[in-house]
Design a protein around this motif. Structure first.
Motif: not given
Length: 232
Positions: A68-97
């Protein structure tokens, strides 16, 4: 079952290392066990070849089942605010979690340096919701289904802190990051409101970090439960 958590900076790694009874530093590793699953953490450094080498060498010693690559990022979208958690993965189980814990699945761009508002706008037009600097170095080190990219948003789409300032704190040869008064004053001369903007950013970033620290351990516990059930 062994999982690796990759933290680009000591700031992002602090809570995990504290839990392990260690102090984070560039290249340092730590380990905690949760429900029989071993979670290793490494302070990789920011996105560069030296950071990639650190993670690759550590991965070769352990052959992790999940990274898991963890940490902070910058938002590119007005709908993604400070403190929001986002993710990207091909692992179905982890995605569900991650979804069950309120994280939003989206496309995360990986770029060479901290993105300014113009760069973020271009990323948004290309379908990306957030931007960071490490995934392009670390993702190729793992099988696609063994890699998950998890980020908390530290700066919104209209951040007032110049990307130039953040980039001035980073050493793209070693992966280290540190504060420089000389570089600070260089940016300050161009943007006199920088001190005030930094105070506001620090307050916002501190709120985001509290959310990030708490959520990180929720995720670790859920992943542990998931893989133990899978084994049984």
């Amino acid at each position: 079952m062994k999982a690796l958590l990759v933290f680009p900076t000591t700031f992002e790694a602090w809570a995990f290392f504290k839990k392990a009874g260690e102090r984070p530093a560039l290249g340092k590793t730590a380990k905690i066990s949760v429900g029989g699953v071993e979670f290793f953490g490494i302070v990789s450094g920011i996105g560069c070849k030296a950071s990639q080498d650190r993670v690759e060498n550590f991965q070769k010693k352990h052959s992790f089942d999940l990274a898991l690559l963890c940490g902070f990022c910058g938002s590119c979208s007005p709908s993604i605010k400070e403190g929001d958690f986002i993710f990207e993965t091909a692992n179905i189980g982890v995605a569900e979690i991650l979804r069950s814990l309120g994280a939003v699945r989206c496309r995360i761009a990986s770029v060479e340096a901290v993105a300014d508002s113009e760069k973020k706008s271009k990323m948004r037009e290309s379908g990306f919701s957030a931007v960071e600097m490490e995934a392009r170095f670390f993702k190729p080190l793992f099988c696609e289904e063994k890699f998950a990219h998890l980020r908390a948003v530290s700066d919104g789409v209209d951040s007032k802190i110049p990307a130039e300032f953040f980039n001035s704190l980073m050493d793209f040869d070693t992966g280290a990051s540190s504060f420089s008064f000389a570089k600070f004053f260089g940016v300050f001369l161009k943007k006199p409101t920088l001190p005030i903007d930094l105070v506001k950013f620090a307050i916002s970033a501190n709120r985001a970090k509290k959310i990030y620290d708490a959520k990180l351990f929720e995720i670790i516990k859920k992943i542990s439960d998931f893989y133990l059930q899978k084994q049984n």
